[in-house]
Write an enzyme that holds these catalytic residues in place. Sequence first.
Site, short mmCIF file in Angstrom:
data_model
loop_
_atom_site.label_atom_id
_atom_site.label_comp_id
_atom_site.label_asym_id
_atom_site.label_seq_id
_atom_site.Cartn_x
_atom_site.Cartn_y
_atom_site.Cartn_z
CB CYS A 11 -12.26 -8.89 1.46
SG CYS A 11 -11.89 -7.24 1.40
CB THR A 12 -10.62 -6.87 -3.57
OG1 THR A 12 -11.43 -5.61 -3.05
CG2 THR A 12 -11.58 -7.41 -4.75
CG HIS A 13 -8.79 -3.92 1.17
ND1 HIS A 13 -9.97 -3.68 0.52
CD2 HIS A 13 -8.19 -2.88 1.23
CE1 HIS A 13 -10.02 -2.19 0.65
NE2 HIS A 13 -8.78 -1.88 0.81
CD GLU B 233 -8.34 1.23 2.80
OE1 GLU B 233 -8.08 2.42 2.62
OE2 GLU B 233 -9.04 0.66 2.08
CB CYS C 199 -16.72 -4.18 -4.16
SG CYS C 199 -17.27 -4.04 -2.49
CG ASN C 200 -15.42 -10.61 -2.46
OD1 ASN C 200 -15.80 -11.81 -2.45
ND2 ASN C 200 -14.42 -10.18 -3.00
CE1 TYR D 148 -19.52 1.58 -1.41
CE2 TYR D 148 -19.77 -0.13 -2.77
CZ TYR D 148 -19.78 1.42 -2.67
OH TYR D 148 -19.76 2.22 -3.70
N GLY D 149 -18.11 -2.75 3.41
CA GLY D 149 -18.19 -4.08 4.21
C GLY D 149 -19.18 -4.26 5.34
CG ASP E 228 -13.24 -2.14 -4.42
OD1 ASP E 228 -14.09 -2.90 -3.79
OD2 ASP E 228 -12.25 -1.78 -3.97
CB SER E 229 -16.02 -0.19 -1.37
OG SER E 229 -14.98 -0.91 -0.88
#
Lengths: 272, 272
Positions: free
Chosen positions: B180-182, B148, B69-70, B38-39, B6-7
């Site tokens: 998105c994985t977040h 974050e 990571c999408n 990355y997004g 993932d990023s």
Amino acid sequence: MIGIFDSGVGGMTVAKAIEKTLPEYRLVYFGDLARTPYGSKSPETIIRYARENTEFLISKGAKLIIIACNSAASVATETLKEEFDLPIFEVISPAIKKAVATSKTGRIGIIGTRATITSGVYEKKIRKQNSSFKVYSTPCPLLVPLVEEGWFEKRETKMILRRYLHPLKLKQVDSLVLGCTHYPLLKDLIRPRIGKRVKVIDSSEEVAADLKSYLREHSSFAKELTQNGRHHYYVSDITYTAHSIAQRIFGREIQLNKTTYAPQSGEVKSEK
Amino acid sequence: MIGIFDSGVGGMTVAKAIEKTLPEYRLVYFGDLARTPYGSKSPETIIRYARENTEFLISKGAKLIIIACNSAASVATETLKEEFDLPIFEVISPAIKKAVATSKTGRIGIIGTRATITSGVYEKKIRKQNSSFKVYSTPCPLLVPLVEEGWFEKRETKMILRRYLHPLKLKQVDSLVLGCTHYPLLKDLIRPRIGKRVKVIDSSEEVAADLKSYLREHSSFAKELTQNGRHHYYVSDITYTAHSIAQRIFGREIQLNKTTYAPQSGEVKSEK
């Protein structure tokens, strides 16, 4: 050529100020958009990036370097001064000089990214000049993404600014240093929220003034810097919002040239 | 070993789901915190990073790769499948399969980063399966920085979510893919704001289920994957909030090992 680097396009506020103050010099700018932002990364990683950016600017003809990124200036200035034999300017010292000169109550506020604020560099430098000064600082990690999104008019931006500035207002600072090159873009929102009597210090203007006196004092070196031709703007990635932020800063179309740092595939150093 | 990248640390939501669904397998994780996020970066740059991350995981013994990571899954999956001779999973297809299977009205909402949404990958893939489906998507660039920062309880986060989700609500979607994985960390705030009748689809759970059936169907390959020992978590930087997010995701202390991609100094490729 005057070399300027930043983690992205925010540092163009510095390029703009220099262009205005010293229109006769040619600039080469590097914005590390492929690895932006720096503000949330560790000192060790930021130092590595700052070194690479400096090497790149030198390869493009820079004879003088300006670290136009507070996060990099906070943690990497000393290393760059040790490793490179050319004049290195950064955005922190000139802003501090201004704050110390203008503050009447000796209560100074600093806002910046987490890397900048955690480094404690502003506090150390201000108190070195005058140990009776009180320095209050707040990390504002959401301001860079809000600027990058162009959310200048949104209610959430104003609320977040109020939340970040409130503790500094309570401390009754009389000067506020914008410790991140993105923040001048929020100046008009910051002023009413910190209070009109607080002097807002924009590092980009201060570093330009500082550079001007340096070049006046070092006239033979100043002559060496190329004084004609056009400015060059390099970035390590063209992101979605890069052009619009650059245009907002300069008030005109800016041509961004993409350049790539090419890490060797498989060149992986592992530390446990 | 199952390799996951993932990023940053958001992709640990995927690692967590796999650990829960397939506890007998060993994982090696890589979070590219030195270059996160990355997004907001360009497809070209994301593809380069995805390739390097895959090489790193293979060097650590991965026999199967999950792009957690999408943004990377959106733009780099095809390239990785062409260039690497091992099974490659990603977080998008399983979520789409689920959305298409569960949607009753055929109106599906997608939220993600700018890279993911701009790629149009969800829309293309859903309409390939059923061209009568309507797909509505919104980029939500501020959600990653809010997560974050750990701003889970703040009023601004709720307002920003409402602003982002409002257009999808107006479109009366009956399923919402968290692209998105977040975002699974915001699930409890998203549910009441999109509406309780909307099915919220968490890619991390779907990719884990998908992987489980794959390994059941490929039992001899499954045996090759190391099945004991402990998981390894590598990151390219230890940022200020990395530990706390990792801990929030897993609900326990996670040891992050720092590893460095070392770009060759001066190895600068310039494209004009």
